[in-house]
Structures are given as structure tokens and as C-alpha cells.
Scaffold this active site. Structure first.
Site, short mmCIF file in Angstrom:
data_model
loop_
_atom_site.label_atom_id
_atom_site.label_comp_id
_atom_site.label_asym_id
_atom_site.label_seq_id
_atom_site.Cartn_x
_atom_site.Cartn_y
_atom_site.Cartn_z
N LYS A 1 -1.40 -24.94 18.19
CA LYS A 1 -2.00 -24.73 16.87
C LYS A 1 -1.00 -24.02 15.97
O LYS A 1 -0.74 -22.83 16.11
CB LYS A 1 -3.28 -23.90 16.97
CG LYS A 1 -3.95 -23.67 15.62
CD LYS A 1 -5.24 -22.91 15.75
CE LYS A 1 -5.87 -22.68 14.38
NZ LYS A 1 -5.09 -21.73 13.56
N SER B 1 -2.33 -20.41 18.86
CA SER B 1 -2.08 -19.79 17.57
C SER B 1 -1.31 -18.48 17.66
O SER B 1 -0.12 -18.48 17.91
CB SER B 1 -3.41 -19.63 16.84
OG SER B 1 -3.18 -19.60 15.46
N GLN C 1 -5.09 -19.97 8.74
CA GLN C 1 -6.28 -20.08 7.91
C GLN C 1 -6.50 -18.80 7.11
O GLN C 1 -6.13 -17.71 7.54
CB GLN C 1 -7.53 -20.33 8.79
CG GLN C 1 -7.66 -21.75 9.29
CD GLN C 1 -6.61 -22.10 10.31
OE1 GLN C 1 -6.34 -21.33 11.24
NE2 GLN C 1 -5.99 -23.26 10.17
#
Length: 474
Positions: free
Chosen positions: A327, A302, A331
Site C-alpha cells: 500500500k 502502509s 489518505q
């Protein structure tokens, strides 16, 4: 810590879910078959309300815990999304989640996610109890203290793994599709969220700065800048940024950090929403004029991948190691009125060149595997039973590999405890002031594990770091 704010996250943190709160409740007639809810009044949630009231009113085993029904309904909706990075947190879960990001907490120090009903290690924190015990990225947690946890949600599994400082937890780990579980005992500790560690590495006439970033927390960007300034004052000529086993964190932190390194007007990342709108982040600072190398591995996820991809696609910065986790989603954490919370995927991020690395990862510019012994784990004795001559066990195979790595002459590494293993164990015991019995007891197992961890910490054996040092000396 309870806070009514929205947190934008790009880390692969605890769990996975999404929520639609149950709306108006329906009070059924005596016969549940006669219960009718008008779609005109309740729309798409009619059947949800019908099921909720039917269970409360008629289910034989219902004991009055309506919150568990609501939590289960929400969790089911989230599971239906098939997104391991969306999560519903109960009030307690949310407090633990915020604590995990920002404060010291008691646990083993690793990031987990849910993959097809399995709890998977995204990465252990460097020097954490999980790291010390030999837990690796992509390990599957099958058992916790002997209990099979396959199919349990991440909230349940992580609550079983966490516990008081000084207590132990035994994880049954499945690694590399091997059906035989590895038992790893981990002593829980206070996990300190120090996110940046720095040192200066002399390399010939060069002074190479080394920064190890464990996560992208709220203050990581400031720590990063301060560490670089301190290294520059000591005469740093080049920099290595180590993002191995860093599973991500705050988007704002990684954007600030890349901005501090790259020259102006460079794209860092583009964040895209479902409706097609997006925000492109670009550098605005003057950047740094010395060489910078980034280290990544399969545990880099990420925000780490945003950093690595931005450096790689800027065109003149090497990324060394192995392909990262993959990833490419963002979020948002949303506290709810009852102090529960959602962490849901609302956006995706793209690299400067417009690539989406989700489930693919960032490939390094120079691929270098870690040493094989990095993948060995602690020597664990089931129920404390010693390992000795003529036994066969996967733990013996692991101990044989460790002995061989440490320079002891072991004739075989297939898990059979033969005479050469007895001799190697005795030699190791003599070297570590242990009675030379040739039997791997608790003391010997502990010393073998400690000796392995010391070798792993020794930077001269770190093939990826040594490659980076060599590149910066050219």
C-alpha cells in the site's frame, strides 16, 4: 469523538470512498421528461441534481429518506474511483473510525479493506479475538452470521462484525481461492489500543530487545522510544522490531520512529502530491549504533512498509519474513459540516530510493515463511453438531492438521474421520482431562483450538523470529 481536524493517514483502515456534495437542487415540472437544468447554472452536477429530484418526486418506493439518496450518490462516486482506500463516512461511521484508531472499542480486532466488492482482511491485531480464532491476512469475508455480504460496502460489513462485548459473530471465510467457506466463530471483546509490547530475549551472551508494534497510533512513537530506553537500561545489545500484521496508521508516528533508529541525514520517505510536488522526510537524530532487524509479512501495510523500506534501503539492516501487503498511498481524513467525513487518497509515498511499492510490497532481505500451522484456524462445529467417525468435512481436515501439529498420530489429513483420527482424538482428550469418546464435541473443539494457539505463541516455533535471533547472534 468528533473533531474538526485533518488527519494524515498511511494505514489501510476500515473502508473506501470520496465525495462531492450535491449542490443546488432543481424542482422539476409535473412531467419529469420536461425537467431541464441549465449547465450554465449547475455545471457538471446538473444531471446529479436532476436524478436526485426525480427520485424524490416520482420514484414509487421513495419514502422520504433524502439522506440515503445523498449517501448513495456519494458512495457511487467513490466506488467509481476504484480506490479501496478512499472512503465516505456517515456521522456514525466517522465516530467509529476515530474510535478504531485511538480508543478501546468492542469488536474482533482486525483491519479490513474492499477489493472488487469483497471485504478482505488486511491483518488481524496480534492476540485479538480475530487472531485467536485463526483469521489471516488476505482472508475474504463472504458471510457474516449467515448473511452474504459480497457487494456490500465496508461500512455495512464492519457494522455487522462489530457488536457488544461478549457476543459472538460467525464469519464465512474464503481462503486461498478455495470455494468452500470456512466458518469461524469469534467472540467480540474490548479492543485495547496498546500499540507497543516489549520484552528482552536472552540469546547466549546477547540480550535481544523485542518490540511488537500492532499499529501506528498517535502515541506509538512515544511508546516506542520509552520501550527502547527501558530495554537499553536492561542491557539490550540488539533489537527486533516486529511489524507483522501491522496495517499502518499515522505518518507522523512512523517518521518519528525511523528517525529514532537510523543515523542522521537518511531519507525516510518522500510524499508526492498529484501536481508533482513532494515532501522528503529525513532523519535528524543520532540514531542507534546496535543491530536492528525488522520482521514483516503479508499483513504488514502502509506505515509498516515505510518503516521496513527505510530500514532495508539504509543498507545495513535486515528485513526478515515475507513480502508485505503493498500500500503506497496516503489518505487524509476530512470532517464535513454535517459531521460526516471523507477519507481520500491525496498522495503517494516513495521509498528512500524512489520506489513505489503499491500493489507490490516490500520484499524482505531474507525471506522466511511462517510455519504451516500458523494458517490453521479454530475448530468450528456447524450449529454445534459434533464431528465423528465416518464423516467428511473441511473442519475435520483442519482438526486433523492440528492434531498432527500437536504430535498426535493421525493417518490422514484429508477431512475423512477414520479410525486413526478417532484414536488421536481419544488420546488428546485423555491428555486434556476430557471424556475419551473419540468424538470432537464443543469441549474438544475448544481445547484443540486453545492448544494450537499456545503453540503459535511459543516463540521457539516462530521461524521468522528465530531467524532474526540467529542473525543477531552472529
Amino acid at each position: 469523538m468528533k473533531r474538526k481536524r485533518v488527519l494524515q493517514l498511511v494505514g489501510s483502515f476500515f473502508l473506501g470512498a470520496v465525495v462531492t456534495l450535491l449542490l443546488s437542487l432543481v424542482f422539476p415540472a409535473k412531467n419529469p421528461a420536461q425537467t431541464i437544468v441549465s449547465p450554465a447554472n449547475y455545471g457538471e452536477t446538473a444531471s446529479i441534481n436532476q436524478v436526485y429530484e426525480a427520485l424524490k418526486t416520482y420514484h414509487y418506493f421513495y419514502e422520504g429518506d433524502s439522506q440515503s439518496l445523498i449517501d448513495g450518490a456519494i458512495s457511487g462516486m467513490i466506488e467509481a474511483l476504484g480506490d479501496p482506500h478512499s472512503t465516505y463516512f456517515t456521522m456514525t461511521d466517522y465516530e467509529n473510525f476515530v474510535e478504531h484508531l485511538e480508543e478501546t472499542y468492542s469488536g474482533i480486532g482486525c483491519e479490513v479493506t474492499n477489493v472488487n466488492g469483497y471485504t478482505m482482511i488486511v491483518s488481524p491485531f496480534p492476540d485479538s479475538p480475530a487472531d485467536e480464532a485463526g483469521i489471516l491476512a488476505n482472508d475474504l469475508v463472504i458471510e457474516v452470521d449467515g448473511e452474504n455480504v459480497v457487494g456490500q460496502n465496508l461500512q455495512e460489513v464492519t457494522s455487522k462484525i462489530k457488536g457488544p462485548v461478549g457476543s459472538t459473530v460467525i464469519l464465512g471465510i474464503q481462503r486461498n481461492d478455495n470455494p468452500e467457506l470456512i466458518s469461524i466463530e469469534v467472540t467480540r471483546q474490548a479492543i485495547d489500543q496498546e500499540t507497543v509490547k516489549s520484552e528482552l530475549i536472552p540469546a547466549g551472551e546477547d540480550l535481544i530487545g523485542y518490540l511488537q508494534i500492532s499499529t501506528f497510533g498517535e502515541n506509538t512513537a512515544n511508546e516506542f522510544k520509552q520501550a527502547i530506553e527501558a530495554l537499553e537500561e536492561q542491557g539490550m545489545t540488539s533489537l527486533i522490531v516486529d511489524l507483522r500484521n501491522n496495517s499502518g496508521g499515522y505518518l507522523t508516528s512512523v517518521v518519528e520512529m525511523v528517525d529514532y533508529i537510523l543515523p542522521p541525514d537518511q531519507v525516510i520517505t518522500t510524499i508526492e502530491s498529484r501536481d508533482g510536488s513532494g515532501t522528503t522526510y529525513k532523519t535528524t537524530s543520532e540514531g542507534k549504533d546496535y543491530p536492528v532487524v525488522t520482521l514483516i509479512n503479508e499483513g504488514s501495510a502502509s506505515a509498516s512498509e515505510i518503516f521496513a523500506a527505510a530500514m532495508k534501503e539504509a543498507g545495513k539492516y535486515d528485513v526478515i519474513g515475507t513480502t508485505s501487503y503493498g500500500k503506497g498511498t496516503v489518505q487524509v481524513s476530512m470532517p464535513l459540516d454535517d459531521h460526516s467525513s471523507l477519507k481520500i487518497t491525496t498522495q503517494v509515498w516513495k521509498t528512500p530510493n524512489g520506489n513505489w511499492i503499491n500493489e507490490e510490497g516490500v520484499t524482505p532481505t531474507i525471506e522466511v515463511e511462517a510455519p504451516e500451522f500458523y494458517y490453521y484456524y479454530q475448530v468450528y462445529l456447524t450449529d454445534g453438531a459434533p464431528l465423528e467417525f465416518d464423516m467428511v468435512d473441511t473442519a475435520i481436515k483442519n482438526a486433523q492438521n492440528i492434531l498432527k501439529t500437536l504430535g498426535y498420530n493421525v493417518g490422514r489429513t484429508d477431512g475423512y474421520f477414520d479410525e486413526s483420527t478417532v484414536s488421536a482424538v481419544k488420546e488428546f482428550q485423555v491428555d486434556h482431562s476430557i471424556e475419551a469418546t473419540g468424538v470432537i464435541d464443543n469441549k474438544t473443539a475448544s481445547e484443540l483450538t486453545l492448544a494450537l494457539r499456545e503453540k503459535i505463541r511459543d516463540k521457539q516455533y516462530d521461524t521468522q523470529l528465530q531467524k532474526a535471533i540467529g542473525m543477531l547472534q552472529q
